[in-house]
Design an enzyme around this catalytic site. Sequence first.
Site, PDB file in Angstrom:
ATOM      1  N   ARG A 187      -8.662  -0.649   7.061  1.00 56.70           N
ATOM      2  CA  ARG A 187      -8.397   0.465   6.056  1.00 56.70           C
ATOM      3  C   ARG A 187      -8.945   0.228   4.631  1.00 56.70           C
ATOM      4  NH1 ARG A 187      -5.466   0.646   9.941  1.00 56.70           N
ATOM      5  NH2 ARG A 187      -5.376  -1.717   9.598  1.00 56.70           N
ATOM      6  N   THR A 188      -8.871  -1.051   4.083  1.00 60.01           N
ATOM      7  CA  THR A 188      -8.992  -1.161   2.687  1.00 60.01           C
ATOM      8  C   THR A 188     -10.655  -1.072   2.248  1.00 60.01           C
ATOM      9  OG1 THR A 188      -7.215  -2.605   2.500  1.00 60.01           O
ATOM     10  CG2 THR A 188      -8.555  -2.733   0.555  1.00 60.01           C
ATOM     11  N   LYS A 235     -23.486 -21.649   1.659  1.00 60.22           N
ATOM     12  CA  LYS A 235     -24.389 -22.641   1.283  1.00 60.22           C
ATOM     13  C   LYS A 235     -23.516 -23.334  -0.043  1.00 60.22           C
ATOM     14  CE  LYS A 235     -28.298 -20.216   2.098  1.00 60.22           C
ATOM     15  NZ  LYS A 235     -29.298 -19.171   1.717  1.00 60.22           N
ATOM     16  N   ARG A 256     -12.216  -8.907  -1.366  1.00 65.30           N
ATOM     17  CA  ARG A 256     -10.972  -9.864  -0.681  1.00 65.30           C
ATOM     18  C   ARG A 256     -11.194 -11.252  -0.095  1.00 65.30           C
ATOM     19  NH1 ARG A 256      -7.790  -6.882   4.350  1.00 65.30           N
ATOM     20  NH2 ARG A 256      -6.982  -5.755   2.642  1.00 65.30           N
ATOM     21  N   HIS A 306      -1.903  -7.653  -3.357  1.00 64.06           N
ATOM     22  CA  HIS A 306      -2.779  -6.688  -2.973  1.00 64.06           C
ATOM     23  C   HIS A 306      -2.356  -5.587  -3.665  1.00 64.06           C
ATOM     24  CE1 HIS A 306      -4.897  -4.183  -0.391  1.00 64.06           C
ATOM     25  NE2 HIS A 306      -4.635  -4.712   0.755  1.00 64.06           N
TER      26      HIS A 306
HETATM   27  C1  NCD Z   1      -2.834  -5.463   4.774  1.00 61.79           C
HETATM   28  C2  NCD Z   1      -3.317  -6.705   4.130  1.00 61.79           C
HETATM   29  O1  NCD Z   1      -4.517  -6.994   4.342  1.00 61.79           O
HETATM   30  O2  NCD Z   1      -2.668  -7.551   3.464  1.00 61.79           O
HETATM   31  N1  NCD Z   1      -3.469  -4.802   5.083  1.00 61.79           N
HETATM   32  C3  NCD Z   1      -4.019  -3.805   4.364  1.00 61.79           C
HETATM   33  O3  NCD Z   1      -4.824  -3.810   3.422  1.00 61.79           O
HETATM   34  N2  NCD Z   1      -4.100  -2.457   4.806  1.00 61.79           N
HETATM   35  C4  NCD Z   1      -1.361  -5.809   5.770  1.00 61.79           C
HETATM   36  C5  NCD Z   1      -1.537  -6.704   6.629  1.00 61.79           C
HETATM   37  O4  NCD Z   1      -2.563  -7.275   7.092  1.00 61.79           O
HETATM   38  O5  NCD Z   1      -0.544  -7.056   7.237  1.00 61.79           O
END
Ligand code: NCD
Length: 295
Positions: free
Chosen positions: A50-51, A80, A101, A129
């Site tokens: 999703r993100t 590397k 991320r 997050h």
């Molecule tokens: C979350 C994450 O990556 O922290 N997912 C997300 O971004 N929608 C929640 C999770 O992984 O449990």
Amino acid sequence: MDLKGKNILSTKQFDRAMLISLFEEAKSLSSDSVLNGKIMAALFFEPSTRTRFSFEAAMLRLGGSVISNADMLKTSSATKKETLYDTGKVISQMADVIVMRHPEAGSVAELAKGSSVPVINAGDGANEHPTQALMDLFTIWMEKGTLDGLKIGLVGDLKYGRVPHSQFDLLKHFDSEIVLISPESLKMPEGILEGRDCVEVDNLSEVIGDLDVIAMSRVQKERFDDESEYERVAGSYVLNGALMEMAKSDAIVIHPLPRVDEIALEVDSDPRAKYFDQVAYGVSLRKALLKSVLL
Ligand code: NCD
């Protein structure tokens, strides 16, 4: 709200007025090509569905372009031993904004030190997050019309869950009561509680009838050092039809997704289930955020 040129690394950067103004913008923003000519780089060192797509869709909907790597740990110069600082120096000469991320807490801030363009934290380990929590609060604001006067239950892995950490921090700007619901071993860390007064329980059925918002979360398997400890707490909460019968008729259920087994499939057809509607709210919120840092 002046976010132009700023990194979005933490929920701590936001105050109440900024949140409301971001939500107003997300609610009213059309899909005009205001980001035409701008490039977003998406650097994902950890899995995401999703993100990453949400940020990419937001950028494309506003007329911008995307360069993206979903597998940075395996296919970038990280293999590397290039430092995040150097990666920031390099990518920021090719893109106008970076979304990142990474499995380590503090890693996004590290890359931001090298970057000359805004860097947005899309999750750094068990730390934060921020944009997920922003879209979660946006969802509540859209669905309940307010973020004040509510009883909000954060349910699940409050120890390792970066989403509940960020949600908890943002909610301090609103006059709502927070109930923390987790197994004893997955309680919200003291460093995040910061002495704030809230009820902590381990039994969802005891409190569900009072909640206006049921914010579910996944037990973060990948953050446990000890697999047997994960097995002990996995499946601690399963929100099912029987529990939903005890919930308020106007409660809402949110979840960042992915779910494992903490929400039974039978709940999906309940009109109070908002976890799939959140996806669209997420794109709107990220459109507003990208516009705010870029223009
Ligand atoms: C979350 C994450 O990556 O922290 N997912 C997300 O971004 N929608 C929640 C999770 O992984 O449990």
